[in-house]
Every structure is written in structure tokens, then in C-alpha cells.
Design an enzyme around this catalytic site. Sequence first.
Site, PDB file in Angstrom:
ATOM      1  N   THR A 154      -4.939  16.999 -10.730  1.00  0.00           N
ATOM      2  CA  THR A 154      -4.165  15.757 -10.914  1.00  0.00           C
ATOM      3  C   THR A 154      -5.125  14.583 -11.026  1.00  0.00           C
ATOM      4  O   THR A 154      -5.014  13.756 -11.923  1.00  0.00           O
ATOM      5  CB  THR A 154      -3.227  15.487  -9.710  1.00  0.00           C
ATOM      6  OG1 THR A 154      -2.612  16.688  -9.336  1.00  0.00           O
ATOM      7  CG2 THR A 154      -2.157  14.475 -10.046  1.00  0.00           C
TER       8      THR A 154
ATOM      9  N   TYR B 133      -0.218   5.652   3.301  1.00  0.00           N
ATOM     10  CA  TYR B 133      -1.430   6.466   3.145  1.00  0.00           C
ATOM     11  C   TYR B 133      -2.206   6.555   4.461  1.00  0.00           C
ATOM     12  O   TYR B 133      -2.601   7.646   4.898  1.00  0.00           O
ATOM     13  CB  TYR B 133      -2.324   5.883   2.041  1.00  0.00           C
ATOM     14  CG  TYR B 133      -3.712   6.467   2.037  1.00  0.00           C
ATOM     15  CD1 TYR B 133      -3.935   7.791   1.652  1.00  0.00           C
ATOM     16  CD2 TYR B 133      -4.811   5.709   2.447  1.00  0.00           C
ATOM     17  CE1 TYR B 133      -5.210   8.337   1.668  1.00  0.00           C
ATOM     18  CE2 TYR B 133      -6.086   6.254   2.461  1.00  0.00           C
ATOM     19  CZ  TYR B 133      -6.279   7.564   2.079  1.00  0.00           C
ATOM     20  OH  TYR B 133      -7.543   8.107   2.108  1.00  0.00           O
TER      21      TYR B 133
ATOM     22  N   GLU C   7      -3.787  -5.346   2.561  1.00  0.00           N
ATOM     23  CA  GLU C   7      -5.197  -4.961   2.596  1.00  0.00           C
ATOM     24  C   GLU C   7      -5.895  -5.623   3.774  1.00  0.00           C
ATOM     25  O   GLU C   7      -5.690  -6.788   4.073  1.00  0.00           O
ATOM     26  CB  GLU C   7      -5.890  -5.331   1.279  1.00  0.00           C
ATOM     27  CG  GLU C   7      -5.381  -4.482   0.122  1.00  0.00           C
ATOM     28  CD  GLU C   7      -6.392  -4.373  -1.014  1.00  0.00           C
ATOM     29  OE1 GLU C   7      -7.341  -5.176  -1.053  1.00  0.00           O
ATOM     30  OE2 GLU C   7      -6.212  -3.477  -1.855  1.00  0.00           O
TER      31      GLU C   7
END
Length: 305
Positions: free
Chosen positions: A33, A140, A266
Amino acid sequence: MILVTGGAGFIGSHIVDKLIENNYDVIILDNLTTGNKNNINPKAEFVNADIRDKDLDEKINFKDVEVVIHQAAQINVRNSVENPVYDGDINVLGTINILEMMRKYDIDKIVFASSGGAVYGEPNYLPVDENHPINPLSPYGLSKYVGEEYIKLYNRLYGIEYAILRYSNVYGERQDPKGEAGVISIFIDKMLKNQSPIIFGDGNQTRDFVYVGDVAKANLMALNWKNEIVNIGTGKETSVNELFDIIKHEIGFRGEAIYDKPREGEVYRIYLDIKKAESLGWKPEIDLKEGIKRVVNWMKNNNRT
């Protein structure tokens, strides 16, 4: 025999090369991928499959596998925010599937790629050591931490040994400047095309940039680490503005950066405390300027621009 999941990917392929250099037999598991066929070491066995496949043991002879180095993952932070189910499916359920294969075939060691950039969240103190509170800012970061916890659980239940490596910002040859690449390969790609890179925010945000060859070496050493969670970085922080200047100087770029609004979610400043890794015998050898020089040369020679 060592199984490297994600072994056709940016970091995984460097680990495979390092293992083969040290005379290990290697099987690569990758669904391509984000991995690339060109990264595959011809001396390794390659299996095109997905870590979520329930019939993995029909594709791989797990009886021959002694250690799993688990690098395969969904690594795009913004994708994880937009599609947390997909992120969890790969990073959590995929990891459990690998652990189940290990349990079934009595494989007693896993080396796991976690994220020092994502699991800690906004630092309470700097540099960030392994005991810093866990406070992810993205699905994540959370899915990586849940992977860690499952690995520790399988250690308690089934005695599977582990080394969990929390990487800082890894950069180096073979990093794809498209998609969710590191800022270094994106900046180099832009400047080699004589285009101005975009800096999000004021550019004073900092990261700990570690060279992929040093990360590969850490994985090799981790084969001998027993039930350790270890930061793998440089212990140094570099601002995005400083990074721009280093790359600009290396390439001879004459333009300036374009500043845009900061990205949400972030971390502003982060760098890792690497004393534990050093006590285990690992330390980074390639400094940022040398590493950037290598990536620039690689990108020029591989027409990645």
C-alpha cells in the site's frame, strides 16, 4: 528466520537490509500500500499479504519464524483523524492478528515500531523520557499505544518477549516525498524542483530528526533487548526554520519558504531523551547535516523529484 512486516516500506526496508548484511534469513510481509517493490532486498523472501489477513499462516511458514519485527502500520496522522476506523483496523487489529500468529506458533519475540512523536502528546517537560505520561493527540498516536499495551499483555499472558521502540521523526533515503512523508523529504523534493516549500505556523516548532540507518541499527540491537520500551531519537531538537536553512544551503536553493497557518493537532516542541537507549548500547551516528546530504544525493540519483 526473522519476519519483517512492512519490510518493503521506508524504514522496514532499511531494517531488512541491515539484517541481511548481518547474515539473518528474512521474510518480508508487505501489502505494498505504501511499500515499494524497488525497496525489496532480493536476498529476502517476499510475501504480498496484509497483516490483517486471518489466513496469514497459509501464506507464511510461521514454524520457521523466530522473531517478528513489526513495522507495518497506517502512519498518516491526518488520515487517522479523518478515518479512525481504518487506522484502528490496521494498527490495533493488525497487530493483534500478528500476536495471535505468534501465540499459535510459539514465536517468542517481537520488536515493535511505536511513535515517540505521537504517543506522548504535548510534552509536560523536555526532553521526553520513556516515563512521560501518555497523552496522544491523534487516533494514530492512540492506536500505536494500544499496540504497545497488547504486546505487554501478550507478554504477561503468554510470555512473548518484546522490545518497543518509540521513534522520533525518522528521515532518510527511500522516504517518499508524496503523501504523509517527513518534512525533510518534502522540503528536499520542493527545493530540487526550485519550488518554495510551505512552513505551517511560524517555523519555530521543533522536532527530533533521526536518520533511518540509525533506526535500522536500533532494531538489530533490539533483538537482544528483553521487555524494554526505548526512545529512539537524537536527543536534539531542530526547528523547522533551521531545517529549511540546512536544506537550502545543501541544495543551493535561492528562494524563501512560504508560511501558512499552523496545522491542528500537531505538537509544538518535542525531542526525546535517549539515555535509556544509550545505556543499552545504542546511539545515533549520523548527524542531521550529513543525513540531509545523503538524502539529497539519493533523491537526485533516483529521480524522485
